[in-house]
Write a protein that holds these residues in place. Structure first.
Motif, mmCIF file in Angstrom:
data_model
loop_
_atom_site.group_PDB
_atom_site.id
_atom_site.type_symbol
_atom_site.label_atom_id
_atom_site.label_comp_id
_atom_site.label_asym_id
_atom_site.label_seq_id
_atom_site.Cartn_x
_atom_site.Cartn_y
_atom_site.Cartn_z
ATOM 1 N N LEU A 142 -4.356 0.245 -28.908
ATOM 2 C CA LEU A 142 -5.735 -0.215 -29.041
ATOM 3 C C LEU A 142 -6.580 0.848 -29.748
ATOM 4 O O LEU A 142 -7.367 0.519 -30.639
ATOM 5 C CB LEU A 142 -6.320 -0.552 -27.669
ATOM 6 N N THR A 143 -6.430 2.114 -29.376
ATOM 7 C CA THR A 143 -7.189 3.178 -30.052
ATOM 8 C C THR A 143 -6.797 3.254 -31.527
ATOM 9 O O THR A 143 -7.649 3.451 -32.390
ATOM 10 C CB THR A 143 -7.002 4.560 -29.391
ATOM 11 N N PHE A 144 -5.515 3.088 -31.806
ATOM 12 C CA PHE A 144 -5.037 3.091 -33.192
ATOM 13 C C PHE A 144 -5.691 1.946 -33.965
ATOM 14 O O PHE A 144 -6.157 2.124 -35.091
ATOM 15 C CB PHE A 144 -3.505 2.972 -33.214
ATOM 16 N N ALA A 145 -5.754 0.761 -33.354
ATOM 17 C CA ALA A 145 -6.362 -0.407 -34.003
ATOM 18 C C ALA A 145 -7.857 -0.183 -34.236
ATOM 19 O O ALA A 145 -8.391 -0.570 -35.289
ATOM 20 C CB ALA A 145 -6.129 -1.658 -33.161
ATOM 21 N N VAL A 146 -8.535 0.438 -33.279
ATOM 22 C CA VAL A 146 -9.962 0.718 -33.419
ATOM 23 C C VAL A 146 -10.192 1.681 -34.580
ATOM 24 O O VAL A 146 -11.096 1.478 -35.402
ATOM 25 C CB VAL A 146 -10.549 1.273 -32.095
ATOM 26 N N ILE A 147 -9.384 2.723 -34.679
ATOM 27 C CA ILE A 147 -9.513 3.683 -35.782
ATOM 28 C C ILE A 147 -9.271 2.985 -37.119
ATOM 29 O O ILE A 147 -10.043 3.142 -38.075
ATOM 30 C CB ILE A 147 -8.547 4.873 -35.595
ATOM 31 N N LEU A 148 -8.209 2.215 -37.189
ATOM 32 C CA LEU A 148 -7.872 1.510 -38.426
ATOM 33 C C LEU A 148 -8.978 0.532 -38.820
ATOM 34 O O LEU A 148 -9.404 0.499 -39.979
ATOM 35 C CB LEU A 148 -6.536 0.783 -38.262
ATOM 36 N N ALA A 149 -9.467 -0.239 -37.862
ATOM 37 C CA ALA A 149 -10.535 -1.207 -38.147
ATOM 38 C C ALA A 149 -11.798 -0.499 -38.616
ATOM 39 O O ALA A 149 -12.436 -0.932 -39.586
ATOM 40 C CB ALA A 149 -10.820 -2.051 -36.906
ATOM 41 N N MET B 215 -3.867 14.826 -44.623
ATOM 42 C CA MET B 215 -5.015 15.565 -44.098
ATOM 43 C C MET B 215 -5.610 16.503 -45.150
ATOM 44 O O MET B 215 -4.888 17.261 -45.788
ATOM 45 C CB MET B 215 -4.563 16.370 -42.876
ATOM 46 N N ALA B 216 -6.931 16.424 -45.320
ATOM 47 C CA ALA B 216 -7.623 17.347 -46.223
ATOM 48 C C ALA B 216 -8.318 18.459 -45.426
ATOM 49 O O ALA B 216 -8.333 19.609 -45.840
ATOM 50 C CB ALA B 216 -8.631 16.601 -47.078
ATOM 51 N N THR B 217 -8.899 18.091 -44.266
ATOM 52 C CA THR B 217 -9.540 19.080 -43.387
ATOM 53 C C THR B 217 -9.249 18.709 -41.933
ATOM 54 O O THR B 217 -8.910 17.562 -41.631
ATOM 55 C CB THR B 217 -11.079 19.119 -43.558
ATOM 56 N N GLY B 218 -9.429 19.659 -41.065
ATOM 57 C CA GLY B 218 -9.210 19.420 -39.644
ATOM 58 C C GLY B 218 -10.236 18.470 -39.041
ATOM 59 O O GLY B 218 -9.965 17.820 -38.030
ATOM 60 N N LEU B 219 -11.402 18.368 -39.678
ATOM 61 C CA LEU B 219 -12.438 17.475 -39.160
ATOM 62 C C LEU B 219 -11.990 16.020 -39.149
ATOM 63 O O LEU B 219 -12.442 15.233 -38.326
ATOM 64 C CB LEU B 219 -13.713 17.596 -39.997
ATOM 65 N N GLU B 220 -11.096 15.665 -40.057
ATOM 66 C CA GLU B 220 -10.593 14.297 -40.120
ATOM 67 C C GLU B 220 -9.887 13.884 -38.827
ATOM 68 O O GLU B 220 -9.734 12.694 -38.566
ATOM 69 C CB GLU B 220 -9.584 14.153 -41.264
ATOM 70 N N LEU B 221 -9.463 14.865 -38.049
ATOM 71 C CA LEU B 221 -8.698 14.561 -36.847
ATOM 72 C C LEU B 221 -9.539 14.601 -35.570
ATOM 73 O O LEU B 221 -8.998 14.539 -34.471
ATOM 74 C CB LEU B 221 -7.497 15.493 -36.743
ATOM 75 N N ALA B 222 -10.854 14.661 -35.726
ATOM 76 C CA ALA B 222 -11.730 14.568 -34.546
ATOM 77 C C ALA B 222 -11.485 13.236 -33.840
ATOM 78 O O ALA B 222 -11.484 13.160 -32.610
ATOM 79 C CB ALA B 222 -13.192 14.712 -34.957
ATOM 80 N N LYS B 223 -11.221 12.190 -34.608
ATOM 81 C CA LYS B 223 -10.955 10.872 -34.024
ATOM 82 C C LYS B 223 -9.670 10.881 -33.200
ATOM 83 O O LYS B 223 -9.557 10.192 -32.194
ATOM 84 C CB LYS B 223 -10.883 9.808 -35.117
ATOM 85 N N VAL B 224 -8.697 11.682 -33.605
ATOM 86 C CA VAL B 224 -7.443 11.784 -32.856
ATOM 87 C C VAL B 224 -7.675 12.518 -31.545
ATOM 88 O O VAL B 224 -7.136 12.128 -30.501
ATOM 89 C CB VAL B 224 -6.350 12.488 -33.703
ATOM 90 N N LEU B 225 -8.495 13.557 -31.577
ATOM 91 C CA LEU B 225 -8.835 14.275 -30.347
ATOM 92 C C LEU B 225 -9.532 13.329 -29.373
ATOM 93 O O LEU B 225 -9.179 13.271 -28.190
ATOM 94 C CB LEU B 225 -9.731 15.475 -30.663
ATOM 95 N N ALA B 226 -10.489 12.556 -29.881
ATOM 96 C CA ALA B 226 -11.190 11.594 -29.017
ATOM 97 C C ALA B 226 -10.218 10.543 -28.490
ATOM 98 O O ALA B 226 -10.240 10.201 -27.306
ATOM 99 C CB ALA B 226 -12.332 10.935 -29.794
ATOM 100 N N ALA B 227 -9.345 10.044 -29.357
ATOM 101 C CA ALA B 227 -8.381 9.009 -28.952
ATOM 102 C C ALA B 227 -7.432 9.529 -27.881
ATOM 103 O O ALA B 227 -7.052 8.781 -26.971
ATOM 104 C CB ALA B 227 -7.601 8.512 -30.165
ATOM 105 N N SER B 228 -7.054 10.790 -27.964
ATOM 106 C CA SER B 228 -6.157 11.374 -26.960
ATOM 107 C C SER B 228 -6.747 11.230 -25.570
ATOM 108 O O SER B 228 -6.063 10.840 -24.627
ATOM 109 C CB SER B 228 -5.930 12.864 -27.228
ATOM 110 N N ALA B 229 -8.021 11.548 -25.458
ATOM 111 C CA ALA B 229 -8.679 11.460 -24.151
ATOM 112 C C ALA B 229 -8.897 10.003 -23.737
ATOM 113 O O ALA B 229 -8.768 9.661 -22.557
ATOM 114 C CB ALA B 229 -10.008 12.204 -24.201
#
Length: 193
Positions: free
Chosen positions: A67-74, A32-46
């Motif tokens: 599936l969310t992990f695969a979507v992020i990776l893709a 992680m370089a910044t917290g913004l990189e984890l906005a996708k994780v917050l969205a995936a949680s929901a």
């Protein structure tokens, strides 16, 4: 009369979601370089919670997680400049639409459990909005917003773990550890930057 005790390894394995959550958090924090990189994780949680509610089965929790992990990776493999949060939120729209059709429309099957889909749709709107807004504001403010959203989702995890509804307890336990660890890391990283 003898009492049966669980061997130490059994105690550890009983809480495997905590171990996996810690391991996942460590791997994410190291990259992680910044917290913004984890906005996708917050969205995936929901999205994971919404997906389980849309299918009406807690057993769908882990498949939706992967599936969310695969979507992020893709999304990240296809284009480095594309924000994976959008792909995750798109998946959330699809799952929410399916849940509405399944529970209230032409795909009507068994009725969703009370408080399941409607509550998860509201949560998706809140956590999704936090993830989206974070991408458009000052990076420091956005990072703190992602951290606040993850802490809010950690409280959501506790609620669902205790209620033992919508998602499996193992996912709620995993997500609680992951969300909390990532939020703390974001706050520390942002405050010391």
């Amino acid at each position: 009369m003898t009492t049966q005790t669980t061997p130490p390894l059994g105690q550890v394995l009983r809480h495997w979601p905590v171990l996996v959550g810690v391991g996942t958090a460590v791997l994410m924090i190291l990259d992680m370089a910044t917290g913004l990189e984890l906005a996708k994780v917050l969205a995936a949680s929901a999205v994971v919670y919404l997906g389980a509610a849309a299918f009406g089965k807690p057993a769908a929790t882990w498949p939706v997680f992967f599936l969310t992990f695969a979507v992020i990776l893709a999304a990240e493999l296809i284009d480095d400049d594309f924000e994976a949060t959008w792909a995750v939120l798109g998946l959330g729209v699809l799952l929410g639409g399916y849940g509405l059709l399944r529970g209230y429309g032409p795909l009507r099957g068994t009725r969703p459990e009370p408080g399941g889909l409607p509550l998860q749709l509201i949560a998706m709107l809140g956590f999704g909005a936090a993830a989206t807004i974070a991408l458009f504001v000052n990076p420091t403010v956005g990072s703190y917003l992602v951290a606040l959203g993850l802490l809010g989702h950690a409280a959501w995890d506790v609620y669902h773990y205790r209620a033992n509804r919508v998602v499996t307890r193992s996912l709620a336990e995993f997500c609680l550890v992951l969300d909390t660890a990532l939020a703390v890391a974001i706050i520390v990283l942002t405050a010391t930057a």
